[in-house]
Scaffold this active site. Structure first.
Site, PDB file in Angstrom:
ATOM      1  N   GLY A   5       6.167   2.434  -4.080  1.00  0.00           N
ATOM      2  CA  GLY A   5       7.139   2.522  -3.245  1.00  0.00           C
ATOM      3  C   GLY A   5       6.391   2.173  -1.749  1.00  0.00           C
ATOM      4  O   GLY A   5       5.663   1.272  -1.899  1.00  0.00           O
ATOM      5  N   SER A   6       6.885   2.924  -0.771  1.00  0.00           N
ATOM      6  CA  SER A   6       6.254   2.637   0.546  1.00  0.00           C
ATOM      7  C   SER A   6       5.048   2.743   0.996  1.00  0.00           C
ATOM      8  O   SER A   6       4.513   2.177   2.156  1.00  0.00           O
ATOM      9  CB  SER A   6       7.174   3.543   1.639  1.00  0.00           C
ATOM     10  OG  SER A   6       8.575   3.302   1.602  1.00  0.00           O
TER      11      SER A   6
END
Length: 756
Positions: free
Chosen positions: A347-348
């Protein structure tokens, strides 16, 4: 007629040849037995004439980096027997009957062992101290001569048992099996070094296999103890990480548990690594500890005939009577080291890698501008941002702070497939790290050319899977000056005084010092600014940098999430990097910025304090000042009040007298400035208590006011920007409804809602 001289010579030569041939055959036969089968016959003769018992080598110790013993072996007794001796001089029925209750074994099972056609049998390995003492009494003629005589042929043999004094790091240390061989973790990876070499004691025996009583000579073949191994982990830091992860499992109802790793980014040395829930390393087959914290041990709903979709699925296993298959499944799960064996979409948190590559390739600079309407059209797809309404106009740095997906999709597009994969590979994400542990998984990534959509989603950490240890290694390269280090969990080994040191290993340079410095500054602002996504990891004076992440898991429509945060500190000269991963939280807010970031902030603060790293306060930060409460009992009230006020503390007086007879909190207690001390001029009513109010959801001002009105002191604890109006109370040190003495300090933790 006399034979001629010539005939006599022929006969003589013939006889000599016959003798020579016979002698040659004899020599060949002797050579065959002595040379060809000599070792075999010697072994058989030795086996007939001598009995042998094992002298177990002591397995090497495992230490943490500071010399604390994490694994050691203690000498214990194994009960053995010579069935031939028992047959000749003992009584097998008496032995079996007497040993069964002592050893907690079946009597028939013991009888079967001690009556085998053998000279050496193990009755039970690794007796407890109580069992050893009980058997010694049975063999002691001074206690009972008849029983002792029946036990002829039963002996003790030295053995060793593995102990783990601190009971930490089970997934790192692993454990040993029945024969002291390593089965998991370092115990398995370094099994050859730790094992050592067993010795033996040999005794003379008769042809029937009984011990010769008048020839009790013993021949000792010395054992060689195993090597000691020193790890890079620090037991204290390991304890911090495990404690916080354990709390997170319960607080966030983590269906698939939590994982964390702390590393020195400059050297690659792993200081701590943990997976929760875990197991008792001193009793690794016991599933009780894992069951205590596990949210879900798995349900099979295939036979569930309920029509109600919201109904709780029925377990196919009775939790109080699990099948062997179910227990084996649970053990495999609790022994699994998520940090190295689980792959996931980062993810981020992966945006750190994309940003570093973009800066290094000069496809962006700190002042580059972008516009986010809340989505980006890529090919035929509309890919959204976490902020549905959009971030509007922003710079590159602001895009990182906001964790804006459209900004990173644009960076991915500018880099292109070849450059993106070049950096993906350079940061080590296409290969295993080869850390000194078994079970490391391989990453899952695009081997063929990526489409526009593939590059767009990969730029913000979706569409591929890596392990937590790969991510923390890659991020270390971003923040340590640009060098990719090999993760290291073993520091040195010691073999009979010969030291083998494992030095830090630089694999390659990935980015420049300049890019690394820029990334450290950007990532520090992600945490330090109260409007950034990493704000809940903020700890005053620690200078934490980092990035939040919330990744999807499984099918996109299943709403399964992994919340994570990777942080480092101090941002200007990182000593540690810490990754926290929370797998499938069963709470309303599943964002890494909300539940993983504050946990990481607290872990980092604990570690920096332990390492003695001095806090660095900015111009806008004021260090918390605690005052020690002086002892003002027996003092004149006026003098006592002055002594308290001089400490920048508030005073409340209870009673009408002129002399202080008691005070709360008690002398020596440390209080924040502006806290309240209660002075009593009359005897305290010992039964008087205050009910702790429920502060959940309150702002800082409201929580402080509520506590003051209740006669209690207020203190901010935990990570996060508590000074902003949007911060709300999520935890308190003493639960609401508890009864406490007046002026008790209540610590309150605050958090802000955030997305990734």
């Amino acid at each position: 007629m006399k034979p001629s001289l010539n005939e006599i010579k022929k006969k003589t030569i013939f006889m000599v040849c016959i003798v020579a041939v016979l002698l040659a055959l004899l020599v060949l036969r002797v050579a065959y037995w002595q040379i060809i089968r000599g070792d075999e016959l010697s072994s058989k003769a030795k086996a007939q004439q001598q009995g042998s018992s094992i002298v177990t080598a002591s397995r090497g110790d495992i230490y943490d980096r500071n010399g604390k013993v994490l694994a050691e072996s203690a000498t214990v007794n194994t009960l053995i027997c010579n069935p031939k001796d028992i047959e000749a001089d003992g009584d097998s029925e008496v032995i079996a009957a007497r040993l069964a209750p002592v050893l907690n074994m079946d009597q028939n099972e013991i009888l079967k062992i001690i009556t085998k056609n053998s000279r050496y049998q193990v009755i039970k390995k690794r007796l407890t101290n109580e069992q050893t003492e009980a058997v010694k009494k049975l063999r002691d003629s001074d206690v009972d001569a008849t029983i002792a005589k029946a036990f002829k042929g039963v002996y003790f043999e030295n053995d060793s048992k593995r102990y783990y004094p601190f009971n930490v790091a089970p997934h790192i240390l692993g454990f040993t099996g029945y024969d002291n061989n390593g089965l998991q973790g370092i115990e398995l990876t370094f099994d050859d070094e730790l094992m050592g070499r067993n010795g033996s004691i040999e005794t003379n025996q008769s042809a029937k296999g009984t011990t010769l009583k008048d020839q009790q000579n013993e021949y000792l073949n010395s054992s060689q103890n195993g090597d000691d191994v020193v790890l890079t982990i620090d037991e204290t830091i390991q304890h911090f990480l495990e404690k916080h992860l354990e709390e997170a499992v319960t607080e966030n109802k983590l269906k698939e548990g939590a994982a964390g790793i702390i590393m020195n980014p400059k050297t690659g040395e792993i200081l701590a690594m943990a997976t929760k829930p875990d197991f008792d390393v001193n009793n690794p087959y016991d599933i009780d500890q894992f069951e205590k914290y596990a949210i879900d041990l798995g349900y099979d709903t295939s036979d569930d005939t309920s029509d109600d979709p919201d109904a709780t699925p029925k377990p196919t296993e009775d939790p109080n009577n699990l099948s062997d298959e179910a227990i084996a499944k649970i053990r495999n799960k609790m022994w699994r080291n998520k940090v190295i064996s689980d792959t996931y979409e980062p993810g981020s948190t992966f945006k750190i890698i994309t940003a570093a590559a973009a800066l290094e390739e000069h496809v962006v600079d700190l002042n580059s501008t972008f516009y986010c309407p809340g989505f980006k059209i890529v090919a035929d797809r509309k890919i959204g941002c976490a902020n549905k309404s959009g971030h509007g106009a922003q710079t590159f740095v602001e895009g990182v702070r906001n964790s804006c997906n459209p900004v990173f999709m644009e960076l991915g597009e500018r880099l292109g497939y070849e450059k993106f994969m070049e950096y993906f590979t350079a940061f080590g994400l296409t290969e295993k790290t080869n850390v000194e542990l078994v079970g490391e998984a391989s990453s899952i990534y695009y081997h063929n050319k990526m489409s526009e959509v593939d590059i767009a989603t990969s730029s913000f950490g979706q569409g591929f899977q890596i392990t937590p240890i790969q991510l923390v290694t890659a991020v270390s390269a971003v923040i340590n000056g640009g060098e990719r280090m090999k993760p290291q969990i073993v520091k040195e080994s010691n073999s009979n005084g010969i030291l083998k040191t494992y030095e830090p290993e630089v694999i390659s340079r990935v980015i420049s010092e300049e890019t690394s410095q820029q990334m450290r500054e950007i990532l520090e602002s992600v945490v330090s600014l109260p409007t950034s996504t990493g704000k809940n990891a903020y700890v005053k004076g620690c200078r934490i940098g980092g990035k939040t992440g919330t990744s999807e898991k499984g099918n996109r429509d299943e709403e399964k999430r992994i919340a994570s945060f990777i942080g480092f500190a101090p941002a200007n000269d990182p000593e540690i990097v810490c990754l926290i991963m929370l797998d499938e939280p069963q709470v309303d807010n599943k964002y890494g910025g909300t539940i993983a970031a504050p946990l990481a902030g607290e872990v980092i603060e604990d570690v920096l304090n332990y390492l003695g790293v001095e806090k660095q306060y900015t111009e806008n930060e004021e260090p918390d000042v605690k005052q020690e409460i002086p002892d003002v009992r027996t003092m004149d009230l006026t003098e006592a009040k002055k002594a308290i006020v001089d400490k920048k503390l508030n005073v409340q007086v209870r009673g009408d007298g002129d002399t202080v007879v008691d005070q709360l909190p008690k002398p020596g207690t440390m209080l924040n400035e502006d806290s309240t001390v209660i002075l009593y001029t009359e005897e305290i009513d010992k039964t008087h208590t205050v009910t702790v109010p429920n502060l959940k959801g309150m702002s800082v001002d409201n929580a402080k006011y509520t506590l003051e009105m209740s006669g209690l002191n207020f203190e901010i604890v935990g990570a996060g920007h508590s000074e902003v109006s949007s911060a709300y109370a999520v935890n308190q040190s003493i639960a609401a409804g508890e009864e406490v003495t007046p002026a008790t300090v209540i610590g309150v933790e605050f958090r802000q809602v955030t997305s990734d």
